[in-house]
Design a protein around this motif. Structure first.
Motif, PDB file in Angstrom:
ATOM      1  N   PRO A 178      46.823  17.542  10.463  1.00  0.00           N
ATOM      2  CA  PRO A 178      46.847  17.645  11.922  1.00  0.00           C
ATOM      3  C   PRO A 178      47.753  16.554  12.507  1.00  0.00           C
ATOM      4  N   PRO A 179      48.272  16.759  13.733  1.00  0.00           N
ATOM      5  CA  PRO A 179      49.228  15.806  14.305  1.00  0.00           C
ATOM      6  C   PRO A 179      48.676  14.394  14.459  1.00  0.00           C
ATOM      7  N   PHE A 180      47.357  14.245  14.609  1.00  0.00           N
ATOM      8  CA  PHE A 180      46.765  12.920  14.774  1.00  0.00           C
ATOM      9  C   PHE A 180      46.391  12.306  13.437  1.00  0.00           C
ATOM     10  N   GLY A 181      46.647  13.017  12.308  1.00  0.00           N
ATOM     11  CA  GLY A 181      46.374  12.491  10.982  1.00  0.00           C
ATOM     12  C   GLY A 181      44.892  12.476  10.661  1.00  0.00           C
ATOM     13  N   GLY A 182      44.533  11.746   9.619  1.00  0.00           N
ATOM     14  CA  GLY A 182      43.137  11.557   9.278  1.00  0.00           C
ATOM     15  C   GLY A 182      42.545  12.621   8.373  1.00  0.00           C
ATOM     16  N   VAL A 183      43.293  13.656   8.055  1.00  0.00           N
ATOM     17  CA  VAL A 183      42.827  14.707   7.155  1.00  0.00           C
ATOM     18  C   VAL A 183      43.937  14.990   6.152  1.00  0.00           C
ATOM     19  N   GLU A 184      43.570  14.999   4.870  1.00  0.00           N
ATOM     20  CA  GLU A 184      44.539  15.313   3.828  1.00  0.00           C
ATOM     21  C   GLU A 184      44.733  16.819   3.761  1.00  0.00           C
ATOM     22  N   ALA A 185      45.965  17.272   3.690  1.00  0.00           N
ATOM     23  CA  ALA A 185      46.246  18.688   3.501  1.00  0.00           C
ATOM     24  C   ALA A 185      46.310  18.988   2.003  1.00  0.00           C
ATOM     25  N   PRO A 186      45.916  20.175   1.556  1.00  0.00           N
ATOM     26  CA  PRO A 186      45.395  21.253   2.378  1.00  0.00           C
ATOM     27  C   PRO A 186      43.927  21.024   2.751  1.00  0.00           C
ATOM     28  N   TYR A 187      43.518  21.646   3.844  1.00  0.00           N
ATOM     29  CA  TYR A 187      42.114  21.603   4.261  1.00  0.00           C
ATOM     30  C   TYR A 187      41.742  22.952   4.866  1.00  0.00           C
ATOM     31  N   LEU A 188      40.463  23.179   5.053  1.00  0.00           N
ATOM     32  CA  LEU A 188      39.984  24.467   5.555  1.00  0.00           C
ATOM     33  C   LEU A 188      39.678  24.365   7.039  1.00  0.00           C
ATOM     34  N   LEU A 189      40.081  25.400   7.766  1.00  0.00           N
ATOM     35  CA  LEU A 189      39.849  25.486   9.203  1.00  0.00           C
ATOM     36  C   LEU A 189      39.187  26.822   9.476  1.00  0.00           C
ATOM     37  N   ALA A 190      38.124  26.818  10.289  1.00  0.00           N
ATOM     38  CA  ALA A 190      37.411  28.067  10.579  1.00  0.00           C
ATOM     39  C   ALA A 190      37.096  28.168  12.062  1.00  0.00           C
ATOM     40  N   SER A 191      37.116  29.387  12.555  1.00  0.00           N
ATOM     41  CA  SER A 191      36.574  29.667  13.882  1.00  0.00           C
ATOM     42  C   SER A 191      35.102  29.947  13.680  1.00  0.00           C
ATOM     43  N   ILE A 192      34.271  29.217  14.413  1.00  0.00           N
ATOM     44  CA  ILE A 192      32.829  29.247  14.194  1.00  0.00           C
ATOM     45  C   ILE A 192      32.127  29.603  15.500  1.00  0.00           C
ATOM     46  N   ARG A 193      31.326  30.671  15.467  1.00  0.00           N
ATOM     47  CA  ARG A 193      30.487  31.016  16.624  1.00  0.00           C
ATOM     48  C   ARG A 193      29.227  30.168  16.498  1.00  0.00           C
ATOM     49  N   LEU A 194      28.995  29.308  17.465  1.00  0.00           N
ATOM     50  CA  LEU A 194      27.875  28.364  17.369  1.00  0.00           C
ATOM     51  C   LEU A 194      26.567  28.995  17.828  1.00  0.00           C
ATOM     52  N   ASP A 195      25.491  28.654  17.165  1.00  0.00           N
ATOM     53  CA  ASP A 195      24.144  29.096  17.568  1.00  0.00           C
ATOM     54  C   ASP A 195      23.737  28.347  18.831  1.00  0.00           C
ATOM     55  N   GLY A 196      23.045  29.045  19.725  1.00  0.00           N
ATOM     56  CA  GLY A 196      22.505  28.411  20.920  1.00  0.00           C
ATOM     57  C   GLY A 196      23.433  28.407  22.111  1.00  0.00           C
ATOM     58  N   VAL A 197      24.574  29.107  22.016  1.00  0.00           N
ATOM     59  CA  VAL A 197      25.541  29.105  23.115  1.00  0.00           C
ATOM     60  C   VAL A 197      26.479  30.297  22.923  1.00  0.00           C
ATOM     61  N   GLU A 198      27.050  30.766  24.023  1.00  0.00           N
ATOM     62  CA  GLU A 198      28.141  31.732  23.926  1.00  0.00           C
ATOM     63  C   GLU A 198      29.408  30.924  23.765  1.00  0.00           C
ATOM     64  N   GLY A 199      29.950  30.896  22.590  1.00  0.00           N
ATOM     65  CA  GLY A 199      31.170  30.134  22.381  1.00  0.00           C
ATOM     66  C   GLY A 199      31.185  29.526  20.997  1.00  0.00           C
ATOM     67  N   GLY A 200      32.181  28.749  20.779  1.00  0.00           N
ATOM     68  CA  GLY A 200      32.291  28.156  19.458  1.00  0.00           C
ATOM     69  C   GLY A 200      33.415  27.164  19.378  1.00  0.00           C
ATOM     70  N   ILE A 201      33.810  26.910  18.151  1.00  0.00           N
ATOM     71  CA  ILE A 201      34.790  25.868  17.896  1.00  0.00           C
ATOM     72  C   ILE A 201      35.628  26.291  16.700  1.00  0.00           C
ATOM     73  N   THR A 202      36.878  25.946  16.726  1.00  0.00           N
ATOM     74  CA  THR A 202      37.723  26.065  15.541  1.00  0.00           C
ATOM     75  C   THR A 202      37.822  24.668  14.971  1.00  0.00           C
ATOM     76  N   HIS A 203      37.266  24.524  13.756  1.00  0.00           N
ATOM     77  CA  HIS A 203      37.129  23.171  13.228  1.00  0.00           C
ATOM     78  C   HIS A 203      37.163  23.184  11.710  1.00  0.00           C
ATOM     79  N   ARG A 204      37.166  21.990  11.163  1.00  0.00           N
ATOM     80  CA  ARG A 204      37.288  21.789   9.730  1.00  0.00           C
ATOM     81  C   ARG A 204      36.004  22.174   8.998  1.00  0.00           C
ATOM     82  N   VAL A 205      36.178  22.849   7.858  1.00  0.00           N
ATOM     83  CA  VAL A 205      35.071  23.175   6.966  1.00  0.00           C
ATOM     84  C   VAL A 205      35.299  22.403   5.674  1.00  0.00           C
ATOM     85  N   LEU A 206      34.256  21.754   5.180  1.00  0.00           N
ATOM     86  CA  LEU A 206      34.358  20.961   3.956  1.00  0.00           C
ATOM     87  C   LEU A 206      34.369  21.866   2.733  1.00  0.00           C
TER      88      LEU A 206
END
Ligand code: ZN
Length: 158
Positions: A94-122
């Motif tokens: 990512p442009p701000f660094g801090g993560v070694e490539a390659p890494y996994l990114l997922a769109s996640i529908r969060l429980d308890g809300v209408e919406g979600g996040i696209t974020h790193r998966v370990l």
């Protein structure tokens, strides 16, 4: 800014070239503003969303006002679980660094809300659509506050 060196060469067309090696660094002070409870939640190990007390609509990413009622929203804590809707392997950091490539990114529908996040998966395996994940909070000071959070694979949705 600091110039660490210059490479002198010749282009394919025979013209002289100069390639400067430049290092730039900047520091900012940036307020979280309205989103302050969200970032405090990251430090406290919880994801936070907002809800309209008037109509009950809820948002993640959090919104300060309900677009229907024009009412100020209230913060609440999410359970931190969700379901993958899409995922990929990213081959550049990512442009701000801090993560070694390659890494996994997922769109996640969060429980308890209408919406979600696209974020790193370990992990190394790209999660399939429908995979259940749970947020995990890391220790230390990351390159970006959001990197304190990543998602772990819990299993498949029932
Ligand atoms: Zn509302």
């Amino acid at each position: 800014m600091r110039v660490h060196g210059v490479e002198r060469g010749v282009s394919r067309a025979g013209r002289p070239t100069s390639l400067f090696h430049i290092e730039m660094s900047q520091r900012y002070r940036h307020t979280a503003g309205f989103a302050d409870p969200f970032y405090r939640g990251i430090d406290q190990g919880v994801l936070r969303a907002t809800r309209c007390d008037g109509c009950g609509a809820a948002w993640f990413p959090p919104r300060p006002f309900c677009p229907v009622d024009l009412a100020e929203t209230a913060w609440y804590d999410l359970p931190g679980t969700g379901t993958v809707t899409a995922a990929t392997r990213v081959h550049i950091p990512p442009p701000f660094g801090g993560v070694e490539a390659p890494y996994l990114l997922a769109s996640i529908r969060l429980d308890g809300v209408e919406g979600g996040i696209t974020h790193r998966v370990l992990g190394d395996r790209i999660p399939e659509k429908g995979t259940v994940v749970a947020v995990k909070f890391m220790e230390g000071v990351p390159a970006h506050p959001l990197l304190r959070a990543a998602f772990e694979i819990e299993g498949r949705a029932a």
